[in-house]
Design an enzyme around this catalytic site. Structure first.
Site, PDB file in Angstrom:
ATOM      1  N   VAL A  93       0.963  -1.167   0.066  1.00  0.00           N
ATOM      2  CA  VAL A  93      -0.140  -0.192   0.024  1.00  0.00           C
ATOM      3  C   VAL A  93       0.946   1.312   0.114  1.00  0.00           C
ATOM      4  CG1 VAL A  93      -2.068  -1.204   0.929  1.00  0.00           C
ATOM      5  CG2 VAL A  93      -0.202  -0.117   2.568  1.00  0.00           C
ATOM      6  N   LYS A  94       2.209   1.122  -0.384  1.00  0.00           N
ATOM      7  CA  LYS A  94       3.024   2.428  -0.284  1.00  0.00           C
ATOM      8  C   LYS A  94       2.937   3.069  -1.875  1.00  0.00           C
ATOM      9  CE  LYS A  94       4.230   2.278   3.672  1.00  0.00           C
ATOM     10  NZ  LYS A  94       3.516   1.057   4.148  1.00  0.00           N
TER      11      LYS A  94
END
Length: 397
Positions: free
Chosen positions: A185-186
């Site tokens: 989720v970066k």
């Protein structure tokens, strides 16, 4: 954010290079690789992008923090100053090497409060570790001055802020060591992965060896390598690194999208009564991964957060009640719940966080809402979202 929203042919081509070679490990099997060394390729590209001499890839952002500290000689009994608002990995990495996490307040930057940092320094302090949460930075100039004065290490946890800058330098490159996460989720992702960057050659060599069981990586016979010191296994795989090679090449593309979407949302809220925004230290530019704003009080903030969700505005976070990111719910740290016995220094030196007064942090975090900036939104979706946010907040403030 996150980069997986825009996976495409570039990522698939890099992964296929690895699959076609059959070599998924970053070390050894030289003859089978068809010239592909994805981890090395990504390390070189990352060092160049971050304007530093060295980069070391690891299996996660947590690994990056652990390896960064260990590579600089931080160990049992050393105290590491960190903020009350972060991800649990920050204190996990400190405890993993037997060091002691010293929590201090955050201010309206949602990062380390400078006066709180000064008051927390003892003869056992070794590191100040700012965490650039939700895309924006701590006051790095002030922290660097404190570190210089007390001969401390400045280790940047930039796991959530890749692409941000301070005084023209990429976040992560300002201190002695910088850490990134490339989890799913970066802004850019390897699926799972992380990295340490530094200009210090000793730290780089230590990180290289420590993250692979202490292997010195001299020569081409892995079985003949020596082990200068103890290490552990924090290696990244070639598959994960391959995804990262493609994603890093797209970082500027992703940042431009984040900034554009951020601007639309912020413009919609700037004239809403009662809304103020997170302070970005002078000389800094955030990565625009999140839009962070404050409301007048806790009750209003909770109502707004719930109403945004009810109205279909997803991806807005109220960290004050969050299990992973704010000290209030870190019961495993507060009560030292561990599968095995922790180092004695931790028991002796760790403050009693069940009685700690972090009311200054509470003042800011309980009035904050953080809204994730997604890459995959269309222009129409962004504008509809902005209008809905302004409507909901105006009706409750």
């Amino acid at each position: 954010m996150p980069g997986f929203e825009l996976f495409g042919d570039t990522e698939r081509a890099q992964v296929n290079d690895v699959l076609e070679s059959g070599v998924l490990m970053r070390y050894g099997f030289d003859g089978m690789r068809n010239g592909h060394w994805k981890a090395i390729e990504l390390e070189k590209a990352l060092a160049k992008r971050m304007n530093v001499k060295h980069a070391q890839l690891l299996s996660s952002g947590t690994s990056a923090l652990t390896v960064a500290l260990a590579s600089a000689g931080v160990g049992a009994g050393d105290e590491v100053i960190m903020p009350t608002f972060t991800f649990v990995a920050s204190f996990e990495s400190i405890l993993a090497i037997g060091a002691v996490p010293i929590l201090v307040d955050v201010d309206d930057t949602l990062t380390l409060d400078i006066d709180a940092v000064k008051n927390a320094i003892t003869e056992k302090t070794k590191v100040i570790m700012p965490v650039h949460m939700c895309g924006s930075m701590a006051d790095l100039k002030a922290l660097k001055s404190i570190c210089d004065q007390h001969e401390l290490l400045l280790v940047e946890d930039a796991c959530q802020a890749i692409g941000g800058t301070f005084e023209g330098k990429p976040l992560g490159s300002y201190g002695d060591l910088g850490c990134f996460s490339f989890d799913y989720v970066k802004t850019i992702t390897c699926g799972e992965g992380g990295a340490v960057i530094t200009n210090n050659e000793t730290y780089k060599l230590n990180a290289d060896h420590y993250s692979d069981h202490g292997h010195d990586h001299i020569g081409k016979d892995r079985g003949a390598e020596t082990h200068p010191f103890l290490g552990y296994n924090y290696r990244i795989s070639e598959l994960n690194a391959a995804v990262g090679v493609a994603q890093l090449a797209r970082l500027d593309e992703f940042l431009a999208i984040q900034k554009k979407h951020y601007a639309v949302l912020r413009m919609a809220l700037e004239d809403v009564e009662g809304v103020t925004f997170r302070r970005v230290p002078e000389g800094g530019e955030e990565s625009y991964a999140f839009l962070n704003f404050f409301l007048p009080d806790e009750t209003t903030t909770k109502k707004v957060h719930k109403s945004l969700g009810d109205a279909g505005v997803d991806g807005c976070f109220y960290w004050f009640d969050n299990n992973w990111h704010y000290y209030r719910k870190w019961e495993h740290l507060i009560n030292l719940k561990s599968l095995g016995k922790l180092p004695q220094a931790v028991y002796d030196q760790l403050p009693d966080y069940s009685k700690a007064d972090f009311s200054k942090s509470d003042h800011w975090v309980k009035r904050n809402i953080s809204c994730l900036i997604k890459l995959g939104w269309t222009e129409v979706e962004v504008q509809l979202r902005a209008d809905k946010m302004a409507e909901v907040i105006s009706s409750l403030v």
